[in-house]
Design a protein around this motif. Structure first.
Motif, short mmCIF file in Angstrom:
data_model
loop_
_atom_site.label_atom_id
_atom_site.label_comp_id
_atom_site.label_asym_id
_atom_site.label_seq_id
_atom_site.Cartn_x
_atom_site.Cartn_y
_atom_site.Cartn_z
N ILE A 119 7.42 3.70 -7.57
CA ILE A 119 6.95 2.39 -7.34
C ILE A 119 6.13 1.85 -8.47
CG2 ILE A 119 5.44 0.94 -5.87
CD1 ILE A 119 8.16 1.64 -4.41
N PRO A 120 5.23 2.76 -9.09
CA PRO A 120 4.36 2.31 -10.24
C PRO A 120 5.51 2.13 -11.42
CG PRO A 120 3.14 4.01 -9.14
CD PRO A 120 4.42 3.72 -8.24
N TYR A 121 6.28 2.67 -11.38
CA TYR A 121 7.07 2.61 -12.70
C TYR A 121 8.24 1.30 -12.55
CZ TYR A 121 11.68 2.96 -15.08
OH TYR A 121 12.75 2.75 -15.91
N LEU A 122 8.56 0.88 -11.09
CA LEU A 122 9.26 -0.36 -11.21
C LEU A 122 8.37 -1.79 -11.49
CD1 LEU A 122 11.25 0.45 -7.88
CD2 LEU A 122 12.11 0.23 -10.16
N SER A 123 7.03 -1.51 -10.96
CA SER A 123 5.89 -2.49 -11.18
C SER A 123 5.80 -2.61 -12.65
CB SER A 123 4.72 -2.03 -10.38
OG SER A 123 3.60 -2.84 -10.72
N LYS A 124 5.64 -1.60 -13.29
CA LYS A 124 5.17 -1.56 -14.84
C LYS A 124 6.47 -2.40 -15.51
CE LYS A 124 4.13 1.07 -18.73
NZ LYS A 124 5.06 0.96 -19.73
N LYS A 125 7.94 -1.84 -14.92
CA LYS A 125 9.22 -2.59 -15.72
C LYS A 125 9.23 -4.05 -15.04
CE LYS A 125 10.21 0.71 -18.16
NZ LYS A 125 10.49 0.59 -19.70
N ASN A 126 8.39 -4.69 -14.18
CA ASN A 126 8.81 -6.06 -13.48
C ASN A 126 10.09 -5.81 -12.70
OD1 ASN A 126 6.32 -7.20 -14.29
ND2 ASN A 126 7.08 -7.57 -16.29
N TYR A 127 10.48 -4.88 -12.11
CA TYR A 127 11.47 -4.68 -11.37
C TYR A 127 11.21 -4.98 -10.13
CZ TYR A 127 14.30 -2.26 -15.22
OH TYR A 127 14.74 -1.88 -16.10
N PRO A 128 12.23 -5.46 -9.22
CA PRO A 128 11.68 -5.68 -7.71
C PRO A 128 11.27 -4.47 -6.89
CG PRO A 128 14.46 -5.52 -7.95
CD PRO A 128 13.78 -5.87 -9.23
N ILE A 129 10.39 -4.29 -6.31
CA ILE A 129 9.44 -3.17 -5.61
C ILE A 129 10.09 -3.24 -4.08
CG2 ILE A 129 7.64 -2.23 -4.80
CD1 ILE A 129 6.07 -3.33 -7.27
N PRO A 130 10.90 -1.93 -3.88
CA PRO A 130 11.02 -1.77 -2.44
C PRO A 130 10.11 -1.89 -1.64
CG PRO A 130 11.58 0.17 -3.67
CD PRO A 130 11.42 -0.95 -4.60
N LEU A 131 9.84 -2.51 -0.68
CA LEU A 131 9.02 -2.57 0.23
C LEU A 131 9.15 -1.60 1.32
CD1 LEU A 131 8.57 -6.49 1.00
CD2 LEU A 131 6.76 -5.17 -0.37
N GLY A 132 8.01 -0.98 1.86
CA GLY A 132 7.87 0.18 2.70
C GLY A 132 8.23 -0.13 4.21
N GLY A 133 8.24 -1.55 4.75
CA GLY A 133 8.51 -1.69 6.10
C GLY A 133 7.17 -1.74 6.78
N THR A 134 6.31 -1.24 6.12
CA THR A 134 4.80 -1.30 6.72
C THR A 134 3.82 -1.35 5.66
OG1 THR A 134 3.41 -0.07 8.16
CG2 THR A 134 4.86 1.19 6.73
N SER A 135 2.61 -1.66 6.10
CA SER A 135 1.56 -1.68 5.11
C SER A 135 1.90 -2.83 3.95
CB SER A 135 1.03 -0.41 4.58
OG SER A 135 1.07 0.26 5.69
N ASN A 136 2.77 -3.90 4.07
CA ASN A 136 3.20 -4.62 2.98
C ASN A 136 2.42 -6.05 3.60
OD1 ASN A 136 5.04 -4.97 4.98
ND2 ASN A 136 6.26 -3.84 3.92
N HIS A 137 1.54 -6.67 2.54
CA HIS A 137 0.56 -7.75 2.71
C HIS A 137 1.24 -8.92 1.93
CE1 HIS A 137 -2.42 -5.10 4.44
NE2 HIS A 137 -1.96 -4.27 3.68
N PHE A 138 1.65 -10.20 2.79
CA PHE A 138 2.03 -11.28 2.24
C PHE A 138 1.20 -12.55 2.31
CE2 PHE A 138 5.38 -8.40 4.24
CZ PHE A 138 6.37 -8.51 3.22
N LYS A 139 1.28 -13.24 1.37
CA LYS A 139 1.03 -14.92 1.61
C LYS A 139 2.04 -15.41 2.23
CE LYS A 139 -0.82 -14.65 -3.39
NZ LYS A 139 -0.80 -15.25 -4.70
N ALA B 109 0.86 -1.02 -0.09
CA ALA B 109 -0.01 -0.01 -0.13
C ALA B 109 0.94 1.13 -0.07
CB ALA B 109 -0.73 0.02 1.23
N ARG B 110 0.41 2.40 -0.44
CA ARG B 110 1.25 3.56 -0.41
C ARG B 110 1.32 4.17 0.97
NH1 ARG B 110 -3.38 4.69 -3.26
NH2 ARG B 110 -4.79 6.58 -2.33
N LEU B 111 2.34 4.82 1.43
CA LEU B 111 2.25 5.60 2.43
C LEU B 111 2.46 7.11 2.30
CD1 LEU B 111 5.49 3.47 4.01
CD2 LEU B 111 3.00 3.07 3.97
N CYS B 112 1.63 7.63 3.00
CA CYS B 112 1.39 9.21 3.11
C CYS B 112 1.89 10.02 3.90
CB CYS B 112 -0.06 9.53 2.50
SG CYS B 112 -0.37 11.11 2.28
N ILE B 113 2.57 10.88 4.21
CA ILE B 113 2.70 11.78 5.41
C ILE B 113 1.87 12.72 5.49
CG2 ILE B 113 4.49 13.44 6.30
CD1 ILE B 113 5.67 10.55 6.02
N TYR B 114 1.22 12.61 6.88
CA TYR B 114 0.15 13.65 7.24
C TYR B 114 0.64 14.89 7.86
CZ TYR B 114 -0.35 10.95 11.81
OH TYR B 114 -0.18 10.50 13.11
#
Length: 446
Positions: free
Chosen positions: A240-260, A212-217
């Motif tokens: 992040i969307p650019y990396l996803s489109k290019k099928n590169y590894p996406i750096p996880l944000g340390g939070t709000s990442n969801h795993f199987k 998920a995207r992280l946003c500063i409030y």
């Protein structure tokens, strides 16, 4: 949970040590020859080549960032495959939320209240608060009675005292089909788990995780949080969307990442010795054929509003990226991984422009070569600074934010100086205390 070869308990392999010895020996020989001989054309040209290469590498990042910003400026980059409103017949799977806590007495009640507002079937939800046995600061601030589905787990005090180790301990108690991570200061969207469950249940087999995207409030607190906010906006809305489109590894944000969970266990969980366990896990997902998809949901966070706090956090991030790059270069690396590491280090390469001038003056003896390289370095600095200013203004305009010209120009320079200082601290800590977790103090974030 990982074996020693796969983690950064021992930072360098034998081959890496040999490579570093060869590189250092090469530079020592060049330095000795330059010192002993007043005129050495070969040394002069090697120095010229190395300096031009250094200046070029430092300034690749802003060019690439500008390219990403331009091609993604008008795209909707976050899409859901299924609407939450149409999920009345959906059978939600069991979900585990891991919440590592360390000296969070000032915010732990807010953390519990925030996570208790998550809209997910309570009989299918498990929230594990992960505390250390010696953490009286957090323990004394815990409410007497936890909400339904919440459980406090007390970890034995063992080294390394890292977030990755806490998460691995919590993973042993996780009962959910899916697992997510939230930090103490997080305020996720109420429907984030529902969105994640639906997306994971309907995703392809090669989707191993979501981010998920992280946003500063607290972006209006001061110039530091404002620039942090813009940095995060670019990262999660464009890069992040650019990396996803290019099928590169996406750096996880340390939070709000969801795993199987099943696939997470197959990877050995998190690297307990890496201080950016999220970045390391993202690379291992990629290496094992998995992908990280983007979740159209937001988690709000506070940016560090005090300089010492910001420096501690950024030092840890840079040190962890260094650890990750060393671990994953022990074997042959692919071009996507090389690009991943190059651009993940963009934060520290840009500020290096501030250090390059005195370094080049000291290194280069040939006056003609010195003039060439210094001219190139000046051009690179002005270009990088100009691109950064233009992109920030464009981003503010797109977000319809109030322009703060009076702090943007000096603020970016100061931001670079802090980044440079954090980078130097990260290199020092990598040599002296590589597994030390330098904590971000959430109690002083405005």
């Amino acid at each position: 949970m990982l074996n020693q070869y796969d983690n950064c308990e021992k930072l360098l392999s034998l081959k890496q040590k040999q490579a570093f010895v060869l590189i250092i020996t090469f530079f020592i020989i060049i330095a000795i020859v330059s010192f002993l001989r007043k005129e050495c054309d070969l040394c002069d040209y090697i120095e010229l080549f190395m300096c031009i290469l250094l200046v070029t590498m430092i300034n690749i990042s802003p060019i690439h960032k500008a390219f990403v910003f331009v091609i993604f400026r008008n795209r909707r980059t976050y899409k859901n495959k299924r609407n939450i409103a149409d999920s009345s017949s959906f059978i939600f799977p069991y979900y585990t939320v891991l919440v590592p806590l360390r000296k969070e007495g000032a915010v732990v009640k807010d953390t519990i209240n925030s996570l208790n507002s998550i809209e997910y079937p309570r009989e299918k939800l498990q929230v594990l608060l992960l505390l250390h046995e010696d953490d009286d600061n957090t323990r004394s601030a815990m409410p007497e009675r936890l909400p339904e589905s919440f459980t406090a787990i007390y970890l034995p005090v063992e080294k390394p005292l890292t977030k990755g180790r806490s998460l691995n301990y919590g993973l042993c108690y996780a009962q959910g089909k899916y697992v997510t991570v939230f930090d103490a200061e997080d305020k996720p969207d109420a429907d984030q788990l529902k969105k994640a469950a639906i997306l994971l249940e309907n995703s392809a087999q090669d989707i191993w995780a979501l981010q998920a995207r992280l946003c500063i409030y607290n972006n209006d607190k001061n110039w530091l949080t404002y620039l942090f906010f813009l940095e995060y906006k670019f990262w999660y809305s464009y890069y992040i969307p650019y990396l996803s489109k290019k099928n590169y590894p996406i750096p996880l944000g340390g939070t709000s990442n969801h795993f199987k969970k099943e696939l997470l266990l197959s990877l050995g969980g998190w690297d307990s010795f890496n201080v950016t366990e999220d970045a390391d896990l993202a690379v291992r997902i990629f290496k094992n054929g998995g992908k990280v998809a983007i979740l159209d949901s937001e988690t709000r966070e506070k940016a560090p509003s005090k300089i010492p706090n910001w420096v501690r956090q950024r030092t840890r991030w840079i040190k962890g990226l260094l650890q990750t790059s060393l671990v994953h270069s022990r074997k042959q690396v692919s071009l996507p991984l090389i690009k991943y590491f190059v651009f993940c280090f963009s934060g520290i390469t840009l500020p290096a422009n501030l250090l390059i001038f005195p370094l080049l003056v000291f290194l280069i003896k040939n006056p003609i070569h010195k003039q060439i390289v210094l001219s190139l370095a000046k051009s690179g600095f002005l270009f990088s600074f100009g691109i950064t200013i233009i992109m920030n203004f464009a981003l503010m305009n797109k977000l319809r934010l109030k322009s703060i010209i009076r702090i943007l120009f000096p603020g970016i320079i100061m931001y670079w100086v802090l980044y440079l200082w954090s980078g130097l601290r990260a290199f020092y800590q990598l040599l002296t205390k590589p597994h030390h977790w330098e904590k971000t103090d959430n109690s002083i974030n405005g």
